[in-house]
Design an enzyme around this catalytic site. Structure first.
Site, short mmCIF file in Angstrom:
data_model
loop_
_atom_site.label_atom_id
_atom_site.label_comp_id
_atom_site.label_asym_id
_atom_site.label_seq_id
_atom_site.Cartn_x
_atom_site.Cartn_y
_atom_site.Cartn_z
N CYS B 88 0.86 -1.19 0.00
CA CYS B 88 0.00 0.00 0.00
C CYS B 88 0.89 1.23 0.00
CB CYS B 88 -0.89 0.00 1.23
SG CYS B 88 -1.89 1.48 1.35
N LEU B 89 1.01 1.85 -1.15
CA LEU B 89 1.91 2.98 -1.29
C LEU B 89 1.27 3.96 -2.27
CD1 LEU B 89 4.79 3.87 -0.44
CD2 LEU B 89 5.64 2.77 -2.50
#
Ligand SMILES: [Zn+2]
Ligand SMILES: [Zn+2]
Ligand SMILES: [Zn+2]
Ligand SMILES: [Zn+2]
Ligand SMILES: [Zn+2]
Ligand SMILES: [Zn+2]
Lengths: 517, 153
Positions: B88-89
């Site tokens: 999750c970036l």
């Protein structure tokens, strides 16, 4: 629509009566009987009364349907208004409003407070309209996206992040077509927050994307407004306005009907799920998904006759089954004897909790909770399936009716009662379906029984009407009056159930066995 | 089947080879220039220090208009990385820009190892632990690093 008006009138008068003794809790079952008598005696009078005081029923909400043109006009009007106040051209005002998610008051306030900051944050810098955006002629430079050196045409916003026009266009294609963005597309520069303004977009967006882009711009308007929602029906272009807020959703099930005829919940945009509040619907659907394997066998179209065990297939919506072999009549839902279903012994909808004695150990308890779930799921799924089957039968009937119109001497108008009956069946089954999800989460008390009585009455009415649909077509013409009566009755039972449930939901009288989230 | 490789990908690959980023390597497969074997070292001072993490990276057809697809192959205890190794970036999602490159993405991932963000979790269970008992979470992360991300000799 005559019959429906009649229905409405009945309930408005009921409203008046009920308001008088608002304090009494257990008026439900008893007053239902009164309503019936009242209705039959005084139908004409009711209509008059309704004309005098049109009153909204407890399960209805105010709403309006808008066409794309209406939406565009609304937007234009707001842009024009704010434009005068901010002394900015429409173009810029539109970007500012989209940036401020169409919250006029807040935007104006912020703008008056610090004009430069707002313009900057909206990606407009200070001098965006001193020199209009343009595509620069071919020259040699390395485009950071394609890594080609050119010479190529290029474009840069005021931030100076320059890319070749081919890459810019590909980027916009990806944003508009791929990601459905339009109002807040940013400069492709790494970490750059500048929003591409409408003028630049018009310059860069290729003609095949223009329509989609303008459509998306309009979409963001609706998406940004809490009181507006798109109709979720496939290909429908209308939007609906409704004032019910998210925080109200445990007290009201805001059901709206789009001009395309699709009925949906304004709260969660799922198809009409009255009387069940959104949070219970979510919970229920999740549970059904998680337990789908356990429950799958239920939706099977065949069962065994409880007496002779020959295979019975269900091909209509009606639950009244007659075994072809032994002529045994039974109920598809509970497999009980049918003769008990038309009477006060009807108990098919009610789940009987086993006494606590049987459920001493964990295994027994878990079996019991599964049984309980299956009871409700069974009926929920059955109404869903039956609605489909009723529709099939209607389509078949419709064809035959067309052929029969000549023979029976009935006009197209005169066979409309079939259409009405079919629509009523679909709608009532939709409601019944959700009453079972609702009932699953109800804590058992006196009110549950009132609910179950209403549910029972509606269910019996629906099964009665559904059964008529299965009569041979040549008999249908003779049954017209009876069918119309039964249709009216179904609609009336539905209104009574929904009205009562909605009132108690609003007054937070229901007790649930889960938290409403 | 394969279209000629865009200049952009060729240039990026060359640069990754010629000017490697410390603690990071990315090697394209011989038979598929869009598929990379990636190796990222856990940043010094973090609970992943000493670990060597393998990732796979794939450049989709519409790269660089869409972000590279990338995931951890080595198991890692991190609130923003799930059991399948998905990350999750923001720069891999909403904040992707075609002006970003493979190297910038890999640097962001390395930075993410140095600064886990339990407020924006992908792995709820890990994030919960991270918020409720950070010392314990960091201990587990170290143990996992030693267990899964240390080259076996
Ligand atoms: Zn380019
Ligand atoms: Zn920029
Ligand atoms: Zn619609
Ligand atoms: Zn809803
Ligand atoms: Zn039989
Ligand atoms: Zn039954």
């Amino acid at each position: 629509m005559d019959s429906e008006d009649e229905v409405n009138s009945v309930v408005s008068s009921v409203d008046v009566g009920m308001d008088d003794d608002d304090s009494s809790v257990d008026f439900g079952a008893d007053s239902d009987v009164e309503i019936d008598d009242h209705y039959q005696d005084d139908a004409a009078f009711e209509t008059q009364e309704k004309d005098l005081m049109p009153k909204k029923k407890a399960f209805e909400v105010d709403y309006r349907v808008y066409s794309p043109e209406d939406i565009q006009k609304q937007q234009d009007k707001q842009v024009a208004e704010v434009s005068t106040l901010l002394e900015q051209p429409h173009e810029i005002t539109a970007i500012l409003l989209r940036f401020g998610r169409w919250n006029k008051e807040r935007l104006i306030e912020k703008y008056m407070d610090n004009q430069e900051e707002v313009l900057d944050k909206a990606g407009l810098g200070q001098d965006v309209y001193k020199s209009p955006p343009r595509i620069d002629p071919p020259r040699i430079f390395t485009c950071d996206i394609c890594c080609e050196d050119g010479p190529h045409e290029s474009f840069a916003l005021k931030c100076g992040h320059r890319f070749c026009v081919t890459c810019y266009r590909q980027y916009l294609f990806q944003k508009i077509r791929g990601e459905g963005e339009a109002a807040r597309i940013k400069c492709p520069g790494d970490g750059c927050n500048r929003v591409i303004d409408t003028k630049s977009l018009d310059l860069l967006v290729t003609s095949d994307l223009t329509d989609r882009y303008h459509e998306l711009l309009m979409r963001t308007y609706v998406d940004d407004k809490e009181n507006l929602k798109w109709c979720p029906a496939p290909n429908c272009v209308y939007a609906v306005e409704c004032g019910v807020k998210k925080r109200d959703l445990n007290k009201v099930v805001p059901t709206v009907q789009c001009d395309c005829h699709h009925s949906f919940c304004f709260g969660c945009t799922l198809a009409d799920h009255q009387p069940c509040p959104c949070s219970l619907v979510r919970r229920w659907l999740k549970k059904c998904e998680d337990d789908s394997e356990t429950a799958n066998w239920i939706s099977a179209n065949t069962k065994e006759c409880p007496r002779c065990h020959s295979t019975i297939e269900k091909n209509g919506g009606c639950n009244h089954m007659t075994c072809r072999k032994c002529r045994h009549e039974f109920c598809w839902m509970c497999m009980g004897v049918w003769s008990e279903h038309g009477t006060s012994w009807y108990n098919c909808n009610r789940y009987e909790e086993k006494s606590g004695l049987d459920a001493r150990d964990a295994q027994a308890r878990s079996r019991q909770s599964l049984e309980r779930y299956l009871h409700y799921y069974n009926r929920y799924a059955n109404h869903e399936q039956s609605a489909r089957l009723d529709k099939d039968i209607y389509h078949k009937t419709e064809k035959k009716m067309t052929l029969l119109q000549g023979a029976s001497g009935m006009s197209w108008i005169e066979v409309q009662y079939l259409e009405e009956a079919s629509r009523s069946l679909q709608q009532c089954r939709q409601t019944l379906k959700w009453t079972y999800a609702f009932a699953y989460y109800l804590a058992r008390n006196n009110m549950t029984e009132i609910f179950e009585d209403n549910q029972k009455d509606l269910e019996m009415a629906v099964e009665n009407l559904s059964e008529m649909f299965e009569k041979p077509t040549d008999q249908l013409a003779a049954l017209k009056v009876e069918m119309m009566d039964k249709t009216t009755y179904c609609n009336r039972r539905r209104v009574i159930l929904l009205d009562d449930t909605a009132k108690r939901l609003k007054d937070e009288q229901w007790e649930f066995n889960v938290e409403l989230s | 089947m394969a279209a000629p490789l865009p200049k952009r990908i060729i240039k990026e690959t060359e640069r990754l080879q010629n000017e490697p980023v410390p603690g990071i390597s990315a090697l394209p497969h011989d038979d598929n220039a869009r598929y990379f074997d990636v190796m990222v070292e856990g940043p010094g001072g973090s609970c992943y220090e000493g670990g060597v993490f393998n990732l796979e990276l794939f450049l989709p057809d519409d790269y660089p208009m869409t972000a590279p697809k990338i995931r951890f192959l080595t198991r890692i205890y991190h609130p923003n990385i799930d059991r399948l190794g998905r990350i999750c970036l923001d720069v891999l999602k909403n904040n992707w820009s075609p002006a970003l490159q493979i190297r910038t993405i890999l640097l962001s991932i390395q930075a993410l190892l140095g600064a886990p963000n339990p407020e924006d979790p992908l792995n709820e269970a890990v994030a919960k632990q991270w918020k409720e008992n950070q010392a314990e979470a960091i201990k587990t992360a170290r143990e996992w690093t030693a267990l899964y991300a240390t080259a076996k000799k």
